[in-house]
Scaffold this motif. Structure first.
Motif, PDB file in Angstrom:
ATOM      1  N   HIS A 254      38.011  44.573  40.466  1.00  0.00           N
ATOM      2  CA  HIS A 254      37.475  43.351  41.080  1.00  0.00           C
ATOM      3  C   HIS A 254      37.237  43.545  42.572  1.00  0.00           C
ATOM      4  N   LEU A 255      37.986  44.448  43.188  1.00  0.00           N
ATOM      5  CA  LEU A 255      37.851  44.681  44.621  1.00  0.00           C
ATOM      6  C   LEU A 255      36.499  45.289  44.983  1.00  0.00           C
ATOM      7  N   LEU A 256      35.774  45.799  43.978  1.00  0.00           N
ATOM      8  CA  LEU A 256      34.461  46.391  44.224  1.00  0.00           C
ATOM      9  C   LEU A 256      33.344  45.353  44.250  1.00  0.00           C
ATOM     10  N   VAL A 257      33.644  44.131  43.833  1.00  0.00           N
ATOM     11  CA  VAL A 257      32.585  43.134  43.631  1.00  0.00           C
ATOM     12  C   VAL A 257      32.172  42.463  44.935  1.00  0.00           C
ATOM     13  N   TYR A 258      33.157  42.027  45.724  1.00  0.00           N
ATOM     14  CA  TYR A 258      32.853  41.285  46.950  1.00  0.00           C
ATOM     15  C   TYR A 258      33.233  42.101  48.185  1.00  0.00           C
ATOM     16  N   PRO A 259      32.457  41.992  49.261  1.00  0.00           N
ATOM     17  CA  PRO A 259      32.877  42.609  50.531  1.00  0.00           C
ATOM     18  C   PRO A 259      34.145  41.958  51.076  1.00  0.00           C
ATOM     19  N   ASP A 260      34.303  40.664  50.784  1.00  0.00           N
ATOM     20  CA  ASP A 260      35.478  39.910  51.214  1.00  0.00           C
ATOM     21  C   ASP A 260      36.619  40.158  50.228  1.00  0.00           C
ATOM     22  N   ILE A 261      37.673  40.821  50.704  1.00  0.00           N
ATOM     23  CA  ILE A 261      38.791  41.180  49.819  1.00  0.00           C
ATOM     24  C   ILE A 261      39.474  39.937  49.263  1.00  0.00           C
ATOM     25  N   SER A 262      39.601  38.899  50.085  1.00  0.00           N
ATOM     26  CA  SER A 262      40.275  37.685  49.615  1.00  0.00           C
ATOM     27  C   SER A 262      39.520  37.047  48.448  1.00  0.00           C
ATOM     28  N   MET A 263      38.184  37.102  48.491  1.00  0.00           N
ATOM     29  CA  MET A 263      37.393  36.563  47.373  1.00  0.00           C
ATOM     30  C   MET A 263      37.562  37.432  46.129  1.00  0.00           C
ATOM     31  N   SER A 264      37.605  38.754  46.329  1.00  0.00           N
ATOM     32  CA  SER A 264      37.817  39.661  45.198  1.00  0.00           C
ATOM     33  C   SER A 264      39.167  39.408  44.548  1.00  0.00           C
ATOM     34  N   LEU A 265      40.198  39.210  45.356  1.00  0.00           N
ATOM     35  CA  LEU A 265      41.533  38.940  44.821  1.00  0.00           C
ATOM     36  C   LEU A 265      41.563  37.614  44.055  1.00  0.00           C
ATOM     37  N   LYS A 266      40.878  36.616  44.602  1.00  0.00           N
ATOM     38  CA  LYS A 266      40.831  35.324  43.911  1.00  0.00           C
ATOM     39  C   LYS A 266      40.140  35.459  42.562  1.00  0.00           C
ATOM     40  N   TYR A 267      39.037  36.209  42.539  1.00  0.00           N
ATOM     41  CA  TYR A 267      38.315  36.443  41.289  1.00  0.00           C
ATOM     42  C   TYR A 267      39.212  37.163  40.281  1.00  0.00           C
ATOM     43  N   MET A 268      39.950  38.172  40.755  1.00  0.00           N
ATOM     44  CA  MET A 268      40.835  38.930  39.875  1.00  0.00           C
ATOM     45  C   MET A 268      41.933  38.027  39.301  1.00  0.00           C
ATOM     46  N   LEU A 269      42.537  37.196  40.140  1.00  0.00           N
ATOM     47  CA  LEU A 269      43.625  36.340  39.680  1.00  0.00           C
ATOM     48  C   LEU A 269      43.121  35.265  38.712  1.00  0.00           C
ATOM     49  N   LEU A 270      41.918  34.773  38.953  1.00  0.00           N
ATOM     50  CA  LEU A 270      41.347  33.797  38.015  1.00  0.00           C
ATOM     51  C   LEU A 270      41.082  34.437  36.653  1.00  0.00           C
ATOM     52  N   ASP A 271      40.556  35.656  36.669  1.00  0.00           N
ATOM     53  CA  ASP A 271      40.335  36.360  35.405  1.00  0.00           C
ATOM     54  C   ASP A 271      41.661  36.613  34.687  1.00  0.00           C
ATOM     55  N   PHE A 272      42.673  37.035  35.440  1.00  0.00           N
ATOM     56  CA  PHE A 272      43.994  37.280  34.846  1.00  0.00           C
ATOM     57  C   PHE A 272      44.548  35.989  34.243  1.00  0.00           C
ATOM     58  N   LYS A 273      44.337  34.897  34.951  1.00  0.00           N
ATOM     59  CA  LYS A 273      44.835  33.608  34.462  1.00  0.00           C
ATOM     60  C   LYS A 273      44.134  33.206  33.170  1.00  0.00           C
ATOM     61  N   MET A 274      42.825  33.423  33.123  1.00  0.00           N
ATOM     62  CA  MET A 274      42.066  33.080  31.916  1.00  0.00           C
ATOM     63  C   MET A 274      42.517  33.917  30.717  1.00  0.00           C
ATOM     64  N   ILE A 275      42.841  35.181  30.979  1.00  0.00           N
ATOM     65  CA  ILE A 275      43.161  36.106  29.885  1.00  0.00           C
ATOM     66  C   ILE A 275      44.583  35.909  29.365  1.00  0.00           C
ATOM     67  N   PHE A 276      45.533  35.772  30.293  1.00  0.00           N
ATOM     68  CA  PHE A 276      46.939  35.818  29.889  1.00  0.00           C
ATOM     69  C   PHE A 276      47.677  34.478  29.958  1.00  0.00           C
ATOM     70  N   LEU A 277      47.216  33.539  30.772  1.00  0.00           N
ATOM     71  CA  LEU A 277      47.996  32.318  30.989  1.00  0.00           C
ATOM     72  C   LEU A 277      47.312  31.058  30.469  1.00  0.00           C
ATOM     73  N   ARG A 278      46.123  31.197  29.938  1.00  0.00           N
ATOM     74  CA  ARG A 278      45.376  30.022  29.482  1.00  0.00           C
ATOM     75  C   ARG A 278      45.828  29.611  28.086  1.00  0.00           C
ATOM     76  N   ILE A 279      46.105  28.354  27.935  1.00  0.00           N
ATOM     77  CA  ILE A 279      46.387  27.791  26.613  1.00  0.00           C
ATOM     78  C   ILE A 279      45.083  27.158  26.144  1.00  0.00           C
ATOM     79  N   SER A 280      44.321  27.927  25.388  1.00  0.00           N
ATOM     80  CA  SER A 280      42.960  27.526  25.040  1.00  0.00           C
ATOM     81  C   SER A 280      42.917  26.883  23.671  1.00  0.00           C
ATOM     82  N   TYR A 281      42.292  25.714  23.616  1.00  0.00           N
ATOM     83  CA  TYR A 281      42.143  25.068  22.303  1.00  0.00           C
ATOM     84  C   TYR A 281      41.037  25.721  21.487  1.00  0.00           C
ATOM     85  N   VAL A 282      40.151  26.504  22.143  1.00  0.00           N
ATOM     86  CA  VAL A 282      39.109  27.216  21.400  1.00  0.00           C
ATOM     87  C   VAL A 282      39.706  28.372  20.604  1.00  0.00           C
ATOM     88  N   SER A 283      40.738  29.030  21.191  1.00  0.00           N
ATOM     89  CA  SER A 283      41.307  30.213  20.550  1.00  0.00           C
ATOM     90  C   SER A 283      42.397  29.881  19.537  1.00  0.00           C
TER      91      SER A 283
END
Length: 699
Positions: free
Chosen positions: A333-362
């Motif tokens: 994710h650090l390769l996506v944005y020049p701004d490291i803080s934005m890259s970290l936020k994107y990475m943490l959101l993806d991690f949250k969606m994958i591992f911490l989301r209680i999804s009614y679709v799944s």
């Protein structure tokens, strides 16, 4: 010598088949205009524009990261070469007709799909060749079977996250096959690392790949336990590499824990669709954390007991490196944005969606619904299942009669792969074209894997088993061809109402950052001119080619190409000037603002040769005036230059004559009326002869 000639012949057929397949997939991709299916084509294009503009994408629930990652770089490259007109919100905002660059971008992104199809075929066939040294005729047959899967033809026509997910899974399979066959420890662990990275990208692209990940682990067990070459140093002492791998496994555990805590505390932007009922410790979280911890404890136990020569430790060490690679994939994710803080936020959101989301679709679907889904698909393509089960049956019968020398463990793993492939269809897919790739590819690949095992381990009646297996695969190939042939008709029947909505490209699909894009588009158009904008978007390739034909010594993109229609701007560097009146004969024509663009000294023509209706080897001048741009006429179009009336006298050169059309533009302060001159022949227009701003209209 005869065997070498035979191999060369099949290698030639192999290359030819790849060429034919890529042509087929490209034909399918080009067969449909940019707007034939907005979901996910339009959504993906908008999200990549947001990413290039330093904003978060809205479509993060899959999460789709493995799709966006390569697109970010291919877009930049294409933009640098002028193939893409605009890739950021700012560039769209400064375009004369921004929906056209979006149409161009959408088709460019979809053009990735045919090459993904070829990549998947090549990666999986290469994996089987590396592992089993499968003869070239078999590899050629495998290419045909995979290449004629109807799901690849469908996926070549659209932009879908599952395609990227399976591509990375295929790369992980090849990497693990190379790793197991590699005798060099360093090279082997490097391959383990890359297989983990690819597997991580696959899972981050779409969590639906979980069943494919399970099959990956089963393949790893099969390779490690039964296909791994014997180590030259069975009884060895503990070395630094063992402690290093122990450290990697500990880093994986700690990294997962830190990311989980940080991701839980990361706030999901309001209005982003997540299809979740909450966030917390899920079964997936517990499974991954316990698995990583178990690997660390296993490595620690065997190192403390000094039993590093144990097959269990060797397998655990390999899995530890793969798991570390899986965690490293999040750092991409650090390769996506020049701004490291934005890259970290994107990475943490993806991690949250994958591992911490209680999804009614799944959540697990109703059993009857799952059963109906798989029965429908079995009815739709029974040969796919029959061939796989018969090849599995050959393994079972062959082993029971001692005709095929495989162990119970190998047979159990093969049965488990088919079981998971069927469970994948039962639990994680829909009866739709979109999920066809999840159903079809895993069954077909396992069939080819079983065929390779039969070919390698058959010791008695080998020709009988081989002939039966070839016959089954031949039937599968013919059925695949029949399904693939009518896939374009299936696509047409599915999207005649759901697709073909070009207005989707001027609105928002989600309610967070997509709203920025919507506001930009809504500010450019009104009810009177939006249809003219969309009509030009449908013709974007023809328009770009026409403009490139006329203006040879300027690089003109769709940012500087507009529409001669009321309400549209005429100059990209001053968008306040908009058309308030245009001659009816020119309404809707191509408008080109090339006044401020740099001119090149080449691509000027010798007029005397252009006037002849014959070919000439070289009609170019050696060099032209850099303060002049050339205009090349064509029989099927009319070209008009619009200037202030004061500039008429300076433009009385050969090839230009006054015309009767006009266009009136206005900004907040003044109104300008520009008059036309028709380009009737090739001419070179000196920039210093025009005191005011100008533009061209091509009809």
């Amino acid at each position: 010598m005869k065997e070498i000639s035979k191999n060369i012949f099949f290698q030639f057929l192999l290359i030819s088949s790849f060429i034919i397949l890529i042509c087929w997939f490209l034909l399918i991709s080009f067969n449909y205009p940019y707007y034939f299916i907005w979901d996910m084509d339009c959504i993906t294009a908008v999200d990549t524009v947001l990413i290039q503009s330093g904003e978060l994408p809205d479509h993060i629930h899959h999460t789709g990261f493995g799709m966006y990652l390569p697109m970010v770089f291919t877009e930049k490259i294409a933009h640098a070469f002028g193939s893409l007109s605009a890739i950021t919100l700012e560039e769209l905002d400064n375009s004369l007709n921004p929906v056209v660059p979006m149409a161009e971008l959408t088709e460019f992104l979809r053009l990735h799909s045919p090459f993904l199809a070829i990549g998947i075929i090549g990666l999986l066939c290469a994996a089987l060749y590396v592992m089993y040294r499968t003869p070239w005729p078999c590899i050629f047959f495998f290419v045909l079977i995979l290449g004629t899967q109807e799901s690849l033809t469908y996926q070549a026509s659209v932009i879908r996250t599952e395609f990227y997910s399976i591509f990375f899974w295929s790369a992980a399979v090849l990497a693990i096959f190379i790793a197991v066959k590699n005798a060099n420890s360093i090279s082997r662990y490097i391959c383990f690392l890359f297989s983990g990275i690819f597997l991580g990208l696959s899972y981050q692209t779409k969590v639906q790949s979980i069943f494919y990940a399970l099959v990956f682990v089963l393949i790893l067990f099969h390779l490690f336990l039964y296909e791994r070459p014997e180590s030259k140093n069975q009884n060895r002492e503990i070395i630094k590499a063992d402690y290093f791998i122990l450290g990697l496994s500990l880093v994986s555990v700690i990294s997962f824990f830190i990311l989980a805590v940080a991701a839980y505390q990361t706030v999901v932007p309001e209005n982003i669709p997540t299809w979740s009922s909450g966030y917390g410790i899920t079964k997936v979280t517990v499974f991954f954390f316990c698995s990583l911890t178990a690997l660390f404890l296993t490595n620690l136990f065997f190192i403390l007991r000094k039993k590093v020569n144990s097959i269990i430790f060797v397998l655990s060490a390999g899995l530890s490196v793969i798991a570390f690679g899986f965690m490293v994939s999040f750092a991409l994710h650090l390769l996506v944005y020049p701004d490291i803080s934005m890259s970290l936020k994107y990475m943490l959101l993806d991690f949250k969606m994958i591992f911490l989301r209680i999804s009614y679709v799944s959540q697990l679907k109703d059993f009857d619904e799952c059963l109906n889904n798989i029965l429908l698909y079995v009815k739709y393509n029974p040969v796919l299942f029959v061939v796989n089960l018969l090849l599995l049956l050959i393994l079972i019968i062959g082993r029971s009669l001692n005709f095929i020398k495989i162990t119970k463990g190998q047979l159990l793993i093969c049965v488990s792969i088919t079981t998971i492939a069927i469970l994948n269809i039962f639990l994680a897919t829909r009866f739709s074209l979109r999920d066809l790739i999840w159903k079809e590819l895993l069954i077909n690949f396992s069939s080819m894997l079983y065929f390779s095992v039969i070919l390698k381990y058959a010791v008695k009646r080998k020709y009988v088993f081989t002939a039966i297996s070839y016959s089954l695969l031949a039937i599968l190939f013919l059925v695949n061809c029949a399904h693939t042939k009518i896939m374009p008709d299936r696509i047409d029947g599915n999207y005649n109402n759901y697709g073909w909505q070009d207005d989707k490209w001027i609105t928002a699909h989600f309610k967070n950052n997509h709203q920025i894009y919507k506001q930009l588009m809504f500010g450019k158009y009104n009810n009177q001119n939006v249809q003219a904008a969309l009509m030009n978007a449908r013709r974007h390739r023809v328009i770009r080619n026409t403009v490139d034909f006329v203006f040879k010594n300027q690089e003109i993109t769709h940012r500087n190409i507009g529409v001669a229609f009321e309400g549209f701007p005429v100059w990209a560097d001053n968008l306040d000037y908009r058309i308030i009146e245009v001659s009816p004969e020119l309404r809707g024509a191509i408008l080109v603002d090339n006044a401020g663009l740099e001119t090149k000294e080449n691509i000027f023509f010798e007029k005397e040769y252009l006037h002849k209706d014959i070919e000439h080897l070289d009609k170019f001048q050696k060099k032209g005036d850099k303060n002049t741009f050339s205009v090349l006429n064509r029989r099927d179009i009319k070209i008009y230059l619009f200037v202030n009336s004061d500039d008429f006298s300076g433009l009385r050169v050969a090839g230009i004559k006054p015309a009767e059309f006009f266009i009136t533009v206005r900004n907040n302060n003044e109104v300008k009326k520009l008059y036309s001159m028709e380009i009737v022949d090739y001419c070179e227009i000196p920039l210093d002869k025009m005191t005011g701003k100008f533009f061209f209209v091509i009809k």
